[in-house]
Design an enzyme around this catalytic site. Structure first.
Site, PDB file in Angstrom:
ATOM      1  N   SER A  87     -60.384   6.390 -34.652  1.00  0.00           N
ATOM      2  CA  SER A  87     -59.735   5.276 -33.949  1.00  0.00           C
ATOM      3  C   SER A  87     -58.959   4.319 -34.844  1.00  0.00           C
ATOM      4  O   SER A  87     -57.941   3.767 -34.427  1.00  0.00           O
ATOM      5  CB  SER A  87     -60.765   4.487 -33.139  1.00  0.00           C
ATOM      6  OG  SER A  87     -61.829   4.042 -33.962  1.00  0.00           O
TER       7      SER A  87
ATOM      8  N   ASP B 187     -65.289  -6.532 -33.130  1.00  0.00           N
ATOM      9  CA  ASP B 187     -66.372  -5.543 -33.117  1.00  0.00           C
ATOM     10  C   ASP B 187     -66.857  -5.162 -34.507  1.00  0.00           C
ATOM     11  O   ASP B 187     -67.799  -4.383 -34.657  1.00  0.00           O
ATOM     12  CB  ASP B 187     -65.956  -4.291 -32.339  1.00  0.00           C
ATOM     13  CG  ASP B 187     -64.744  -3.586 -32.946  1.00  0.00           C
ATOM     14  OD1 ASP B 187     -64.253  -4.008 -34.013  1.00  0.00           O
ATOM     15  OD2 ASP B 187     -64.265  -2.596 -32.341  1.00  0.00           O
TER      16      ASP B 187
ATOM     17  N   HIS C 284     -63.242  -2.097 -36.094  1.00  0.00           N
ATOM     18  CA  HIS C 284     -61.796  -1.890 -36.193  1.00  0.00           C
ATOM     19  C   HIS C 284     -61.146  -3.088 -36.877  1.00  0.00           C
ATOM     20  O   HIS C 284     -61.696  -4.190 -36.868  1.00  0.00           O
ATOM     21  CB  HIS C 284     -61.195  -1.698 -34.800  1.00  0.00           C
ATOM     22  CG  HIS C 284     -61.758  -0.524 -34.076  1.00  0.00           C
ATOM     23  ND1 HIS C 284     -62.743  -0.642 -33.124  1.00  0.00           N
ATOM     24  CD2 HIS C 284     -61.478   0.803 -34.179  1.00  0.00           C
ATOM     25  CE1 HIS C 284     -63.055   0.565 -32.660  1.00  0.00           C
ATOM     26  NE2 HIS C 284     -62.300   1.450 -33.281  1.00  0.00           N
TER      27      HIS C 284
END
Length: 283
Positions: free
Chosen positions: A36, A251, A254
């Protein structure tokens, strides 16, 4: 008979010459893989909406919403991965590269990444068994690459090689392989397969691996950086890109938009040094 053979040989030489001529040695191409953080998880901002036309992206999927077709080059305006991803490190890698390379040089990227995936998804021999056990939300992303992200990357890279020269590989992966002591060997396996499948010379194609969100940002996967740091011991022509000080998102997994910009610049700074250039401009 000899005359005919001579004509055939001449035609072959001319065809080879035409093919070689079509490849632009000043078009530098980079393959970008991972999960990601390579996809890009931060919203692009107004300042990211324009880009130097010398920085291009080859779309690896069909994106009707962006007016892009798989296998074609476009100005590298985010998203650079799939159709609805966001800004990632590749954006400011490319922008920084073209800002510091001669005007005759173009930079192209091909980004194939799957959020949440282990490095095993890029194992050309065993990806299918991993994909079968992937969660439903991941299977949809894998399906966009016809079930084989590695195969799609190679397919796009072979197209790109008709236009330019592959100069390096960018990797950002590891969050899904925490404490995996075999990670470096698995990465080397992916790298070795790419060298073979694309007929590349390893000494000419470095791999740049970015760290996960750093401990100084309370990164939840920061412990993986100790393993990433050992990659050059297994893969000699690899370099670790520090994430220290790169701001992360809420979070702690990221990066933020600013963090991606900084990390991308660091990838570029290392690549520029390997090419014999010093960074003098950020964009």
């Amino acid at each position: 008979m000899k005359f005919k053979l001579g004509i055939i040989a001449l035609v072959g030489i001319l065809a080879a010459s035409i093919n070689a001529f079509s490849q632009d040695l000043n078009f530098h191409i980079y393959l970008c893989i991972g999960q990601s953080n390579m996809e890009g998880a931060a919203r692009a901002e107004l300042q990211d909406s324009t880009v130097n036309p010398r920085f291009q992206v080859m779309e690896a999927v069909n994106c009707d919403n962006l007016g892009r077709k798989m296998g074609n080059w476009y100005p590298a305006i985010p998203p650079l991965c799939r159709c609805k991803t966001n800004l990632g490190p590749t954006d400011y890698f490319g922008r920084t590269m073209v800002a510091n390379l001669p005007d005759k040089v173009k930079v192209g990227v091909i980004v194939v990444a799957i959020g949440g995936c282990k490095i095993e998804l890029f194992d050309k021999d065993n990806y299918a068994s991993y994909a079968e056990t992937a969660p439903v939300w991941m299977k949809g992303m894998i399906k966009e690459y016809d079930g084989n992200p590695y195969g799609r990357l190679v397919e796009m890279a072979k197209l790109a090689q008709k236009d330019g020269v592959i100069k390096g590989i960018l990797l950002h992966q590891g969050e899904s392989n925490p404490n995996d002591s075999l990670w470096t060997r698995k990465v080397k396996g992916v790298y070795d397969n790419l060298m073979k499948d694309l007929n590349l010379e390893p000494k000419n194609v470095p791999l740049l691996a970015g760290e996960t969100v750093n401990a100084d940002q309370q990164g939840v996967c920061a412990s993986m950086n100790a393993i990433i740091a050992t990659l050059p011991q297994t893969l000699p022509n690899s370099y670790v890109i520090s994430s220290a000080g790169c701001v992360d998102g809420p979070d702690n997994l990221h990066f933020s938009t600013a963090g991606y910009r900084e990390l991308g610049k660091r990838y570029a700074e290392k690549m520029l040094l390997l090419l014999g250039y010093k960074i003098s401009a950020t964009e």
